[in-house]
Design a protein around this motif. Structure first.
Motif, mmCIF file in Angstrom:
data_model
loop_
_atom_site.group_PDB
_atom_site.id
_atom_site.type_symbol
_atom_site.label_atom_id
_atom_site.label_comp_id
_atom_site.label_asym_id
_atom_site.label_seq_id
_atom_site.Cartn_x
_atom_site.Cartn_y
_atom_site.Cartn_z
ATOM 1 N N PRO A 103 -3.072 6.575 10.211
ATOM 2 C CA PRO A 103 -3.685 4.543 11.271
ATOM 3 C C PRO A 103 -3.838 5.271 12.470
ATOM 4 O O PRO A 103 -2.846 5.771 13.015
ATOM 5 C CB PRO A 103 -2.812 4.423 11.013
ATOM 6 N N GLN A 104 -4.596 3.995 13.352
ATOM 7 C CA GLN A 104 -5.006 4.143 15.162
ATOM 8 C C GLN A 104 -4.025 2.321 15.166
ATOM 9 O O GLN A 104 -3.953 1.347 14.054
ATOM 10 C CB GLN A 104 -6.469 3.683 14.778
ATOM 11 N N GLY A 105 -4.525 2.653 16.309
ATOM 12 C CA GLY A 105 -3.603 1.127 16.807
ATOM 13 C C GLY A 105 -1.755 1.175 17.277
ATOM 14 O O GLY A 105 -1.697 -0.263 17.455
ATOM 15 N N HIS A 106 -1.853 2.156 17.405
ATOM 16 C CA HIS A 106 0.239 2.044 17.431
ATOM 17 C C HIS A 106 0.346 3.465 18.422
ATOM 18 O O HIS A 106 -0.685 4.219 18.829
ATOM 19 C CB HIS A 106 0.541 2.948 15.925
ATOM 20 N N ARG A 107 1.699 3.274 18.815
ATOM 21 C CA ARG A 107 1.891 3.541 20.329
ATOM 22 C C ARG A 107 1.777 5.370 19.871
ATOM 23 O O ARG A 107 1.315 6.225 20.169
ATOM 24 C CB ARG A 107 2.842 3.739 20.344
ATOM 25 N N SER A 108 2.311 5.489 18.340
ATOM 26 C CA SER A 108 2.142 6.919 17.899
ATOM 27 C C SER A 108 0.504 7.145 17.787
ATOM 28 O O SER A 108 0.490 8.339 17.022
ATOM 29 C CB SER A 108 2.900 6.990 16.474
ATOM 30 N N SER A 109 -0.754 7.303 17.620
ATOM 31 C CA SER A 109 -2.002 6.783 16.939
ATOM 32 C C SER A 109 -2.289 7.954 18.054
ATOM 33 O O SER A 109 -2.698 7.790 19.434
ATOM 34 C CB SER A 109 -2.835 5.604 17.125
ATOM 35 N N LEU A 110 -2.998 8.871 17.233
ATOM 36 C CA LEU A 110 -3.925 9.791 18.323
ATOM 37 C C LEU A 110 -5.882 9.843 17.018
ATOM 38 O O LEU A 110 -5.587 9.801 16.497
ATOM 39 C CB LEU A 110 -3.776 11.481 18.359
ATOM 40 N N ARG A 146 -3.590 18.145 9.799
ATOM 41 C CA ARG A 146 -2.923 16.780 8.766
ATOM 42 C C ARG A 146 -2.879 16.063 8.676
ATOM 43 O O ARG A 146 -3.555 14.846 9.742
ATOM 44 C CB ARG A 146 -1.332 17.412 9.782
ATOM 45 N N PHE A 147 -3.597 15.246 7.712
ATOM 46 C CA PHE A 147 -3.979 14.292 7.022
ATOM 47 C C PHE A 147 -2.422 13.119 6.259
ATOM 48 O O PHE A 147 -2.371 13.902 6.019
ATOM 49 C CB PHE A 147 -4.683 13.954 5.739
ATOM 50 N N HIS A 148 -2.419 11.890 7.144
ATOM 51 C CA HIS A 148 -1.042 11.422 7.206
ATOM 52 C C HIS A 148 -1.510 10.262 6.399
ATOM 53 O O HIS A 148 -0.652 9.136 6.245
ATOM 54 C CB HIS A 148 -0.679 10.815 8.377
ATOM 55 N N GLY A 149 -2.869 9.942 6.214
ATOM 56 C CA GLY A 149 -3.592 8.871 5.211
ATOM 57 C C GLY A 149 -3.221 7.863 6.231
ATOM 58 O O GLY A 149 -3.720 7.629 7.510
ATOM 59 N N HIS A 150 -3.663 6.177 5.969
ATOM 60 C CA HIS A 150 -4.188 5.256 7.074
ATOM 61 C C HIS A 150 -3.116 3.817 5.759
ATOM 62 O O HIS A 150 -4.076 3.049 5.925
ATOM 63 C CB HIS A 150 -5.584 5.000 6.531
ATOM 64 N N SER A 151 -1.822 3.927 5.485
ATOM 65 C CA SER A 151 -0.852 3.191 5.154
ATOM 66 C C SER A 151 -1.201 2.182 6.004
ATOM 67 O O SER A 151 -1.098 2.069 7.342
ATOM 68 C CB SER A 151 0.710 3.467 5.228
ATOM 69 N N ASP A 152 -1.100 0.793 5.692
ATOM 70 C CA ASP A 152 -1.546 0.390 6.304
ATOM 71 C C ASP A 152 0.650 -0.613 6.761
ATOM 72 O O ASP A 152 0.600 -1.515 7.638
ATOM 73 C CB ASP A 152 -1.784 -1.498 5.558
ATOM 74 N N LYS A 153 1.377 0.080 6.377
ATOM 75 C CA LYS A 153 2.728 0.766 6.194
ATOM 76 C C LYS A 153 3.115 1.130 7.366
ATOM 77 O O LYS A 153 4.138 1.538 7.393
ATOM 78 C CB LYS A 153 3.875 -0.264 5.414
ATOM 79 N N TRP A 154 2.337 1.596 8.450
ATOM 80 C CA TRP A 154 2.795 3.169 9.220
ATOM 81 C C TRP A 154 4.112 2.904 9.630
ATOM 82 O O TRP A 154 4.655 3.593 9.780
ATOM 83 C CB TRP A 154 1.476 3.333 10.035
ATOM 84 N N PHE A 199 3.570 6.813 4.336
ATOM 85 C CA PHE A 199 2.499 7.771 3.886
ATOM 86 C C PHE A 199 2.271 7.832 2.243
ATOM 87 O O PHE A 199 1.130 8.760 2.300
ATOM 88 C CB PHE A 199 3.680 9.396 3.776
ATOM 89 N N GLY A 200 2.496 6.626 2.079
ATOM 90 C CA GLY A 200 1.898 6.258 1.089
ATOM 91 C C GLY A 200 0.190 6.004 1.141
ATOM 92 O O GLY A 200 0.242 4.692 0.704
ATOM 93 N N TYR A 201 -0.435 6.843 0.183
ATOM 94 C CA TYR A 201 -1.630 6.296 1.341
ATOM 95 C C TYR A 201 -2.758 7.699 0.260
ATOM 96 O O TYR A 201 -2.759 8.774 -0.168
ATOM 97 C CB TYR A 201 -2.756 6.340 2.037
ATOM 98 N N HIS A 202 -3.660 7.249 -0.640
ATOM 99 C CA HIS A 202 -4.576 8.008 -1.935
ATOM 100 C C HIS A 202 -5.728 7.838 -1.429
ATOM 101 O O HIS A 202 -6.304 6.643 -1.366
ATOM 102 C CB HIS A 202 -4.474 7.510 -2.993
#
Length: 290
Positions: free
Chosen positions: A200-207, A221-229, A238-241
């Motif tokens: 997911p983008q837009g967080h301090r931890s986002s690359l 590594r694929f972490h998904g795009h959960s809106d609850k990052w 990490f719940g993203y399919h």
């Protein structure tokens, strides 16, 4: 094109066991690992981040998997500068403190050195079996781009040699503006493998999802795009399919990356139920298709 190995981060997650992905006959840890290893050539062990591994456990992993199977091991939290539970440290190295969590500076220098020694030596059975792939050093969100941190990357490489550390950053400063070129150039200069991420983008931890090979080994590594990052619940986080369309878009990019590296490791870290396993199987099929 270099070899591409596809696998998942973890094979023992409780929600995975509850999902029905394993057949009923895979009813022991030994049978589950054996079953997993028939589906994929690669797995990432994340439990070693929370507690350092025991050599006896690494020996069982080596014995329970076929020749050519690869384990990537996530570095113990203390070694990446994360807060580490005192109870997770080796008993004889626990400092006398009221703190629940400690950092490297909270330990005597000799104790810190001993943690390094024991962590790496516990992996000997995997090394001897030819089954140790890479050591994942995932740094905390406050590990920013600065000289001291670059020096630590070199220190890690020196400590781990001849084993292969790979580096995942969690602070945007490494890829802000011109820093992206600086970061990749530094890694290439020292032949340090960079871990590309989809997250997911837009967080301090986002690359950003920059794909680049900085050594003869590339890792994605694929972490998904959960809106609850930002959730404390890892299954929400990490719940993203991934859809087949999303994975199909990634396949040519991964093939291109593999052209730059001798070997590429692709890990699905969207670890909720069987999301990682089903996505990994789909992606492997897409990569095999011409």
């Amino acid at each position: 094109m270099g070899d591409i190995l596809v696998g998942t981060a973890s094979w023992t997650d409780r929600t995975l066991l509850d999902s029905g992905w394993y057949p009923q006959t895979a009813d022991t840890p030994e049978k589950r690992l054996a079953y997993y290893a028939r589906q994929f050539p690669l797995v990432e062990v994340d439990a070693t981040y929370y507690s350092p591994p025991a050599e006896a456990t690494a020996k069982l992993w080596a014995e329970r998997t076929p020749a050519g199977f690869t384990f990537n091991i996530k570095a113990f939290s203390l070694l990446t500068g994360h807060p580490t539970r005192v109870s997770a440290l080796y008993k004889d190295l626990r400092p006398e403190t009221d703190k629940k969590n400690v950092y490297p500076d909270d330990l005597p220098a000799q104790s810190y050195e001993e943690v390094w020694t024991r962590f790496l030596s516990a992996l000997d059975p995997l090394v001897e079996a030819g089954k140790l792939g890479a050591l994942l050093f995932q740094f905390p969100p406050w590990f920013t781009i600065k000289r001291a941190n670059k020096q630590y990357l070199l220190e890690v490489a020196k400590r781990c040699a001849p084993l292969r550390p790979v580096y995942e950053f969690r602070h945007a400063s490494w890829f802000d503006g011109d820093n992206a070129d600086e970061t990749l150039a530094f890694l290439r200069e020292h032949k340090l493998p960079y871990v590309c991420v989809d997250m997911p983008q837009g967080h301090r931890s986002s690359l950003p999802p920059i794909l680049a090979a900085t050594a003869d080994l590339a890792v994605v590594r694929f972490h998904g795009h959960s809106d609850k990052w930002t959730s404390k619940d890892i299954h929400e986080k990490f719940g993203y399919h991934y859809s087949k369309r999303e994975l199909a878009d990634w396949a040519p990019k991964l093939r291109e990356l593999a052209d730059e590296a001798g070997q590429t490791h692709v890990l699905m870290n969207n670890c909720y139920r069987d999301y990682a396993q089903t996505n990994a199987k789909t992606l492997a099929g897409l990569l095999d298709a011409n």
